[in-house]
Every structure is written in C-alpha cells, then in structure tokens.
Write a protein that holds these residues in place. Sequence first.
Motif, PDB file in Angstrom:
ATOM      1  N   GLN A  79      -0.402  -6.008  -1.128  1.00 59.21           N
ATOM      2  CA  GLN A  79      -1.082  -7.252  -1.917  1.00 59.21           C
ATOM      3  C   GLN A  79      -0.996  -6.678  -3.392  1.00 59.21           C
ATOM      4  O   GLN A  79      -1.648  -5.569  -3.854  1.00 59.21           O
ATOM      5  CB  GLN A  79      -2.621  -7.158  -1.550  1.00 59.21           C
ATOM      6  N   GLY A  80      -0.294  -7.701  -4.203  1.00 60.77           N
ATOM      7  CA  GLY A  80      -0.038  -7.128  -5.649  1.00 60.77           C
ATOM      8  C   GLY A  80      -1.399  -7.164  -6.374  1.00 60.77           C
ATOM      9  O   GLY A  80      -2.180  -7.986  -6.242  1.00 60.77           O
ATOM     10  N   ASN A  81      -1.373  -6.240  -7.313  1.00 65.40           N
ATOM     11  CA  ASN A  81      -2.419  -5.840  -8.277  1.00 65.40           C
ATOM     12  C   ASN A  81      -2.447  -6.924  -9.425  1.00 65.40           C
ATOM     13  O   ASN A  81      -1.409  -6.736 -10.150  1.00 65.40           O
ATOM     14  CB  ASN A  81      -2.607  -4.327  -8.600  1.00 65.40           C
ATOM     15  N   LYS A  82      -3.317  -7.489  -9.492  1.00 57.06           N
ATOM     16  CA  LYS A  82      -3.457  -8.400 -10.731  1.00 57.06           C
ATOM     17  C   LYS A  82      -4.239  -8.163 -11.818  1.00 57.06           C
ATOM     18  O   LYS A  82      -4.557  -8.807 -12.795  1.00 57.06           O
ATOM     19  CB  LYS A  82      -3.702 -10.198 -10.104  1.00 57.06           C
ATOM     20  N   ASP A  83      -5.177  -7.212 -11.426  1.00 58.88           N
ATOM     21  CA  ASP A  83      -6.107  -6.616 -12.503  1.00 58.88           C
ATOM     22  C   ASP A  83      -5.376  -5.864 -13.506  1.00 58.88           C
ATOM     23  O   ASP A  83      -5.566  -4.606 -13.488  1.00 58.88           O
ATOM     24  CB  ASP A  83      -7.259  -6.010 -11.993  1.00 58.88           C
ATOM     25  N   ILE A  84      -4.734  -6.475 -14.387  1.00 54.95           N
ATOM     26  CA  ILE A  84      -3.655  -5.693 -15.469  1.00 54.95           C
ATOM     27  C   ILE A  84      -3.996  -6.167 -16.715  1.00 54.95           C
ATOM     28  O   ILE A  84      -4.112  -7.464 -16.826  1.00 54.95           O
ATOM     29  CB  ILE A  84      -2.360  -5.750 -14.750  1.00 54.95           C
ATOM     30  N   PRO A  90       2.515  -9.221 -13.068  1.00 56.42           N
ATOM     31  CA  PRO A  90       1.967  -8.383 -11.787  1.00 56.42           C
ATOM     32  C   PRO A  90       2.978  -8.355 -10.703  1.00 56.42           C
ATOM     33  O   PRO A  90       4.127  -9.268 -10.701  1.00 56.42           O
ATOM     34  CB  PRO A  90       0.807  -9.554 -11.133  1.00 56.42           C
ATOM     35  N   ALA A  91       3.196  -7.236 -10.014  1.00 49.16           N
ATOM     36  CA  ALA A  91       3.992  -6.928  -8.454  1.00 49.16           C
ATOM     37  C   ALA A  91       3.792  -8.138  -7.729  1.00 49.16           C
ATOM     38  O   ALA A  91       2.698  -8.926  -7.676  1.00 49.16           O
ATOM     39  CB  ALA A  91       3.591  -5.644  -8.166  1.00 49.16           C
ATOM     40  N   THR A  92       4.699  -8.345  -6.715  1.00 53.81           N
ATOM     41  CA  THR A  92       4.543  -9.274  -5.928  1.00 53.81           C
ATOM     42  C   THR A  92       3.875  -8.680  -4.799  1.00 53.81           C
ATOM     43  O   THR A  92       3.642  -7.554  -4.449  1.00 53.81           O
ATOM     44  CB  THR A  92       6.115  -9.550  -5.368  1.00 53.81           C
ATOM     45  N   SER A  93       3.452  -9.579  -4.013  1.00 55.95           N
ATOM     46  CA  SER A  93       2.623  -9.415  -2.607  1.00 55.95           C
ATOM     47  C   SER A  93       3.958  -9.706  -1.369  1.00 55.95           C
ATOM     48  O   SER A  93       4.545 -10.589  -1.614  1.00 55.95           O
ATOM     49  CB  SER A  93       1.687 -10.224  -2.166  1.00 55.95           C
ATOM     50  N   TYR A  94       3.932  -8.866  -0.378  1.00 59.80           N
ATOM     51  CA  TYR A  94       5.061  -9.101   0.325  1.00 59.80           C
ATOM     52  C   TYR A  94       4.696  -8.344   1.457  1.00 59.80           C
ATOM     53  O   TYR A  94       3.821  -7.441   1.520  1.00 59.80           O
ATOM     54  CB  TYR A  94       6.378  -8.503  -0.239  1.00 59.80           C
ATOM     55  N   ASP A  95       5.506  -8.409   2.718  1.00 63.32           N
ATOM     56  CA  ASP A  95       5.671  -7.647   3.818  1.00 63.32           C
ATOM     57  C   ASP A  95       6.888  -7.009   4.125  1.00 63.32           C
ATOM     58  O   ASP A  95       7.901  -7.624   4.271  1.00 63.32           O
ATOM     59  CB  ASP A  95       5.130  -8.418   5.113  1.00 63.32           C
ATOM     60  N   LEU A  96       7.002  -5.621   4.109  1.00 63.41           N
ATOM     61  CA  LEU A  96       8.036  -5.095   4.520  1.00 63.41           C
ATOM     62  C   LEU A  96       8.165  -4.284   5.721  1.00 63.41           C
ATOM     63  O   LEU A  96       7.462  -3.742   6.342  1.00 63.41           O
ATOM     64  CB  LEU A  96       8.235  -3.909   3.438  1.00 63.41           C
ATOM     65  N   MET A 156     -11.903  -5.424  -4.165  1.00 65.53           N
ATOM     66  CA  MET A 156     -10.745  -6.284  -4.154  1.00 65.53           C
ATOM     67  C   MET A 156     -10.437  -7.131  -2.876  1.00 65.53           C
ATOM     68  O   MET A 156     -10.747  -6.250  -1.742  1.00 65.53           O
ATOM     69  CB  MET A 156      -9.515  -5.323  -4.429  1.00 65.53           C
ATOM     70  N   ALA A 157     -10.166  -8.248  -2.831  1.00 64.46           N
ATOM     71  CA  ALA A 157      -9.896  -9.065  -1.722  1.00 64.46           C
ATOM     72  C   ALA A 157      -8.860  -8.469  -1.136  1.00 64.46           C
ATOM     73  O   ALA A 157      -7.695  -8.524  -1.421  1.00 64.46           O
ATOM     74  CB  ALA A 157     -10.025 -10.330  -2.180  1.00 64.46           C
ATOM     75  N   LEU A 158      -9.051  -8.493   0.305  1.00 66.83           N
ATOM     76  CA  LEU A 158      -7.880  -8.301   1.130  1.00 66.83           C
ATOM     77  C   LEU A 158      -7.350  -9.703   1.824  1.00 66.83           C
ATOM     78  O   LEU A 158      -8.040 -10.385   2.158  1.00 66.83           O
ATOM     79  CB  LEU A 158      -8.268  -7.363   2.383  1.00 66.83           C
ATOM     80  N   GLY A 159      -5.814  -9.519   1.885  1.00 63.86           N
ATOM     81  CA  GLY A 159      -5.255 -10.810   2.298  1.00 63.86           C
ATOM     82  C   GLY A 159      -5.408 -10.790   3.994  1.00 63.86           C
ATOM     83  O   GLY A 159      -5.818  -9.760   4.406  1.00 63.86           O
ATOM     84  N   GLY A 160      -5.049 -11.909   4.555  1.00 62.48           N
ATOM     85  CA  GLY A 160      -5.127 -12.065   6.092  1.00 62.48           C
ATOM     86  C   GLY A 160      -4.467 -10.965   6.773  1.00 62.48           C
ATOM     87  O   GLY A 160      -5.031 -10.359   7.846  1.00 62.48           O
ATOM     88  N   MET A 161      -3.276 -10.835   6.358  1.00 61.99           N
ATOM     89  CA  MET A 161      -2.522  -9.885   7.121  1.00 61.99           C
ATOM     90  C   MET A 161      -3.127  -8.222   7.066  1.00 61.99           C
ATOM     91  O   MET A 161      -3.052  -7.496   7.764  1.00 61.99           O
ATOM     92  CB  MET A 161      -0.953 -10.021   6.712  1.00 61.99           C
ATOM     93  N   THR A 162      -3.370  -8.272   5.841  1.00 59.62           N
ATOM     94  CA  THR A 162      -3.732  -6.673   5.454  1.00 59.62           C
ATOM     95  C   THR A 162      -5.405  -6.633   6.213  1.00 59.62           C
ATOM     96  O   THR A 162      -5.354  -5.463   6.739  1.00 59.62           O
ATOM     97  CB  THR A 162      -4.374  -6.764   3.656  1.00 59.62           C
ATOM     98  N   THR A 163      -6.269  -7.364   6.495  1.00 55.65           N
ATOM     99  CA  THR A 163      -7.172  -7.362   7.062  1.00 55.65           C
ATOM    100  C   THR A 163      -6.962  -7.151   8.476  1.00 55.65           C
ATOM    101  O   THR A 163      -7.575  -5.999   9.097  1.00 55.65           O
ATOM    102  CB  THR A 163      -8.121  -8.588   7.196  1.00 55.65           C
ATOM    103  N   PRO A 189      -1.286   0.789  -8.579  1.00 50.41           N
ATOM    104  CA  PRO A 189      -0.512  -0.079  -7.788  1.00 50.41           C
ATOM    105  C   PRO A 189      -1.087  -0.945  -6.954  1.00 50.41           C
ATOM    106  O   PRO A 189      -2.261  -1.016  -6.872  1.00 50.41           O
ATOM    107  CB  PRO A 189       0.263   1.146  -6.968  1.00 50.41           C
ATOM    108  N   SER A 190      -0.277  -1.721  -6.248  1.00 53.99           N
ATOM    109  CA  SER A 190      -0.744  -2.533  -5.282  1.00 53.99           C
ATOM    110  C   SER A 190      -1.493  -1.803  -4.098  1.00 53.99           C
ATOM    111  O   SER A 190      -1.170  -0.881  -3.787  1.00 53.99           O
ATOM    112  CB  SER A 190       0.149  -3.573  -4.778  1.00 53.99           C
ATOM    113  N   GLN A 191      -2.427  -2.508  -3.406  1.00 50.29           N
ATOM    114  CA  GLN A 191      -3.171  -2.213  -2.275  1.00 50.29           C
ATOM    115  C   GLN A 191      -2.072  -2.196  -0.961  1.00 50.29           C
ATOM    116  O   GLN A 191      -1.360  -3.242  -1.084  1.00 50.29           O
ATOM    117  CB  GLN A 191      -4.397  -2.756  -1.955  1.00 50.29           C
ATOM    118  N   LYS A 192      -2.061  -1.197  -0.158  1.00 54.14           N
ATOM    119  CA  LYS A 192      -1.052  -1.261   1.113  1.00 54.14           C
ATOM    120  C   LYS A 192      -1.766  -0.923   2.122  1.00 54.14           C
ATOM    121  O   LYS A 192      -2.638   0.019   2.192  1.00 54.14           O
ATOM    122  CB  LYS A 192       0.149  -0.784   0.610  1.00 54.14           C
ATOM    123  N   VAL A 193      -1.100  -1.491   3.393  1.00 56.13           N
ATOM    124  CA  VAL A 193      -1.481  -1.140   4.618  1.00 56.13           C
ATOM    125  C   VAL A 193      -0.140  -0.883   5.697  1.00 56.13           C
ATOM    126  O   VAL A 193       0.691  -1.665   5.567  1.00 56.13           O
ATOM    127  CB  VAL A 193      -2.389  -1.687   5.258  1.00 56.13           C
TER     128      VAL A 193
END
Length: 784
Positions: A701-706, A712-718, A1-8, A674-678
Amino acid sequence: MALGGMTTRALLLGVSIVSMGALVSETALAQAAAQAGDVQPQKPKPAKKKRAAAKPAVVPAQVASARAQIGRPGQSLDEITVTASKTEERAIDALAPVSVVTLEQIQGRQASTVGDLIYNVPGVWLQNRGDEPSTSINIRGLQDFGRVAVVVDGARQNYQRTGHFANGSFFLNPELIGGIDIVRGPTANIYGSGAIGGVASFRTKDIQDVLRPGETWGVDVNSVIGSNAGRALGSAFGGVRINPNIDFFAGGTYSTQENYRDGTGYEVANTGNRLSSGIAKLTVRPADGHEIKLGTVFQENLYSVGQPARLAGSPNSTNPNGTNNLGGTSIYATDVKNYTTTLGWKYSQPDDKLFDWDAKIYWNRTENDQVKTGHTSTTAFDGCRTPGNAISGCIGDPRGYTIDTYGFDVFNTSRVDIGDWHHAFTYGADGFRDEVSGFDKSGNSNVTTPSGTRSVFGGFGQWKVNYKSLVEVISGIRYDNYELSSPAGGTSGDRFSPKVTIGFLPGSIATPYFSYAEGYRAPSITETLVTGRHVAAGGGGAFAVCPDGLGFFCFLPNSKLRAETGKTMEAGLNLKKDGIFTGTDSFRGKLNVYQNNVEDYIDLVGPITTATNPTVCPAPMGTCYQYQNLAGGARIQGFEMETMYDANSWFVGVSGSVQSGKNNATGVGLYSIPSQKVTTTAGVRLLDNSITMSVMWTNVQGNKDIPASYLPATSYDLVNLYIMAKPTKDVTLNFSVENLLNQYYRPYAVPSSADFTSTQNDVKWASAGAGIVFKGGLKYHFGG
C-alpha cells in the motif's frame, strides 16, 4: 494508516499463525528451566586431539550452509547471527529485531538484484533504478549517507553520488552472497558508527558453501536463463581443503540482461547491463582456535544510466501514475569497478573464557567512470562540437567518481559465570576513513559530489548478563568521533550513545523484551560541502546567479551541520515452539513496535529565496537549496512482524511492516518512509524434500503522507513462484516466475513538481519494476 482489503486479509492470516503460538505460551514458565541451555549455551570442553585434526572453520554459518547444500529444511530464525550483539546467538533468541536470509533461500530465488533477496524482510525497502544496478537499502524509513550501515564481509560500503537517485548505494552481485543478516534500528550501534537506521551485513560465499561433509574439494557450477528480456547468468565456485589447517576458495560470475518491459509492456530504456565478478579466499589455521582469512572480491558493472526523450503518446507518459515532460535526461555509458579486500583473525576456544576475539582490517574502492552519450537537446554548448550544457557537460566528455574506504574492526568477548549468573563482556573499537575524489571535463558533477575526506572512529563496551532462564539484560555504551575536511571547509564532533535491553524468560516459548538505544551519524561530505548550480532538463532557464555561474537554482554548503542522533524505544516479542502438532513441526515469530526520535535530522531544504531569507541565500543568487538540521527533528514509528510455521512437508509464514514518519516542525510526512507491506509465504516439500514449491505474495500500500513535491509510490501485489528440484544429490533444477500478475509497480516516491506535470521522468520511468519474468536454472556439484 488504513490498510487495504488485501492487506487486511494477509495480516489476519499472520495473526492466526501468531495466535497458534500464543495458545501454547501458557507452558512457558514450566519449560523455562528445562530450556535454559537455549539462552546461555555452555561450550563443552573438547577431547584432547592432535592439531592436525583441528576443526576446519570457526564461521558460525558453516552448519547452516552445509545443511543448505544437502537440501534439508530449516527455520531461518534458527540461524546463528552475531550482528545484533557481536556474540553468537540464534536470531530467534536475539533481543533485537533481527532477520536472516539463508543460503538455501538465496539459492532458490535466482536473484538478478540484491533487492530480490530482501524485499520481503519486514521494515526493509529498496530504492532501485532499472538503469542503475547498484542497491540502496532503506530500513525503517532511514536511508542515504550511511544511515544504514552496509557491510560486505565486514567491510563498510560507503559509496555515494549526488544525482537523480539515492544518496548512498553499493554494488554486490547476488550470486556472490552466502548469507544476509539485517538488524533494524540503532540497537546494533556497537556494530559501527552512523547506523541509526540499522545494519545490513552480507557474507560472501566461502568454502563451506561448496564442500559437503567429508569432501576435501568441490566445485559448484550454476547457469540461469530468463525472459524479459535476454537474461543469462553463469557462475562457478570451487574450494579445496589442502589440509585440515589450510583452505582455498575461488570463483567467478558473469551475467547479462537486455532492456526489460514493465507491467504495461513499455520497454524501459537502458535497463540492460553486463555484470562480472571474481572472488578468492585463503584460510589458514596456525594453531587450535585460530583462523586467519584473506579475502578479495572484484566486480565490474557495464551499463548506461539515464532515459532518452519520449514520443508523445508513449505508454509510460500517459499511464495512471502521472504525466511527465518528455524531454528525457542525459545518458552516460558507465563502467563501475568495485574492489573489496579483507584480512581477518579470529580466535575462539571452548574452554577459554577470557579471549574470544575477531579482528579485521579492510579496504573498499568503488570507481565510477562515465562518458556522456546522450543529451536532452541538439544544441551545441560553449564551443563544443556536440550538444551539452554547463551542468552535465558535452556528449563525449568523461567524468568519474572514486571513493576509497579504509577501515578496521576489532572486538573481544570475555565470559564469567558466577553461580546462576552468566556474564559476557564484549568490548572493541572500529573506524574508517573515506577519501572521495571526482572529475568532470566540462560539467559540474564533481562540484555537487565534492571531493574530501571523512574519518570516523569509535569504541564500545557491552555487558550481557543472564540469570538462569528468567531474565537477560544487555547494556552498553558507544563513543563516536568524526572529522570532515576539504579545501572548502570542514567540521567535527563526538558523542557517547547508550543502549539497554531487558528480556524476560529467555529461552522459553514467549520472550518479551524492551529496549532503548541511541545512534550517532556524522554528516557526509556531500551534505556538508555540496555547492554549485543546477539547471532544468534541456539546459534552459537560468534564474539564479550561483557562485560558479548561472543556474536554475544554487546548492549551498553548510559547514555548521550537526550530526544526527537517533533515539529508539522498542518493545518486542520472540515466539518459538517445537512439536506443536507433530514431533517435527515448529513455529517461530518475532514481533516488535518502535519509535525513533531523530534529533538534528538532516534534509535538503528549499527552495530558499534571496527575498525571504537573504542570510542563507544572499543576493544575487535568487533561489537556493541547502542541507540543514530540521528544527524539532523527525519522528518515525511502526510495527513489524515475521512468522513461520514449518511442518516439514509444508510451511506458511507472514511478514509485514507498517510505519509512519513526520517532520516534527511541519507535521508533513517524510518522503523516505516506505510503503506498508505484508508478505505471505507458503510452500510444500515433496518426495523426501527433493522438490520444494513455494509462492510469495507481497501486498503493498503506497505511502501518500509525503511532501507535495513528491509523486507517491504505487500500490500493487507482487506474486512470485519458486520451484527447486534435486533429481540427484549433485543436480539442482530451479524454476521461477517473478511478477506473476504482470503488474506495473514503482516502489518508492519520485521527486516532482506540486502538480505532477514535470516529474523527473528519468527517475519515474527507470524506477518501474520489470513485468512478468520466467527463469530456469541448472546447478551441478562436483566433489570428492
């Protein structure tokens, strides 16, 4: 799964910290012998003493709790846990993916929900609705119907109701919680039947969480107020040590919340609630080493569940996350009462190698009483004076669900030392019985959540052996047996499930381990016996002729449903080092990769049509859904990490998880993944640890392989901020800002049509988290 820039970037920070621990790992072999005591602690023989001077408790968490009360910092992975192997060990030393949430962390969060306490734990996710204060835990993509064993003070929480929500949840006021242990995967299969996803064990507060060293009585009073909107909480807990052998503890809580607004500023209806709870525990120590504890918890949750119709142009109907029909859903005024009573007997003596037991019996009841207060249309139904339909009933009609769980759990550990070999044999048995009943005056929810009984029993044996500080092996086997029955039919089954774990250099800086474990989950009453009709929102569209009348589609029972078997292979690495740069700093880390092959995975299959499969969906039904064992099962795999560097005056850590899961027959991703998270946690301690300031940033990063039938769930920063200050030893001030960026977020996938034009809007609206929330709290301690 590809990681977003902020996740990286977040992962890079974590890799940097882990690398720091790896730099010093070259000394592992040299230090192995010196640290042998970390792995196989030998209990010293106590001096002779009178019975009146008996130690005040056996609970391992006492030390951690007392430390939390006086504000001393500590590594959460150093906490004692028994969840993974039912033998006492530090979480960092456990050859299993274990995470611990301490009382100190709980006190600093000012949590409104259980999810506020564990959202940052790797591999763990929550499926929550704002209009439903219960909690559903997802571990490694598995949830619902007991795939995750949830226990409160050792009592199983098996509540489940079929609807537009998770099929398995529990009610627990976070203000009652004194500590949390989470084990991911079936490596803890000895803990109980069904836990192919993992175990979430909650300990409620007890006298050691109130009394400080030297006190014989103490009281903690806590109050919290918050914004978005009208949040308030009050609690009081007190305990008295009547003499060294008798303790009594009691307390209560009350909290209130009005409807909150999500990150778009949209008010999510029916997210207000009123929660109250009470707790009492009596502890008696009749002889040295013996402890008998009677505990009871009562909780009541008052709220309304469901979402009303929306006006066109409402912010949440046109936001970027998809469009909806605006019809709304039925609304129910809800009163949930939860009762838990436990009676336990522990025995442990440092010089007794043969007996070290823990025995418990328990009862848990969840009563859900509802009255329908809103409908999707104004049309009267079948002579009712109020709107309604055959599925959800008429406005003013009552309905209810009750589940009683009776259970026991007993085990003993015998230890034998032969030279440099240290053996621990743990063996025991456990079981529970679920009794489910429901009624619905004019709807059919008592059909889709059928009544019945389920009995599940099991036994296990485990051999844990350690040779010096070179190798540790844990092997075990568990036997499970279940029987499910109701007037509509039943099923039964049994199985032996093995596990084996081997770890190298336990107690040294770096401890790699490898494990293989199996778990066995009996199908639930609902999965096996659910039957009846379902209609579209608003009561329109009768397209199927179900056995109980016309419906949108028909649920079909499946008495031939087989139990699921989870088979998990795992490799892990424990990292620990004290005195890296100074004499008081420390680093802890746990990393692991896994693959879980779930045979006979159970999922709701459909639509099945009479034309394409008349054997399953016979005429004249037309369209059917049924829980079935998926051909080929499912495969779930992933990576998890949890790290923390603590320099006393400051700390920083990273936890995260990346996972994927597929239906082996179709190659399509599972909606429960679930979504991937860091999560990056950083903070400072000031003025001799009297002030602690921290920030937690979770990148998702929301999981879109469903499946195509899910949004799909949303991607966000909490981003959450926490400040804890102790101006005096008896006063604690807390301040927090949750969702600092005021983001709209929806953590899990939502059922919808393939084109996303008819999303189940009650789930979509109600699953959005609250926007920015400010909280302030004051806690005062009395004691003497």
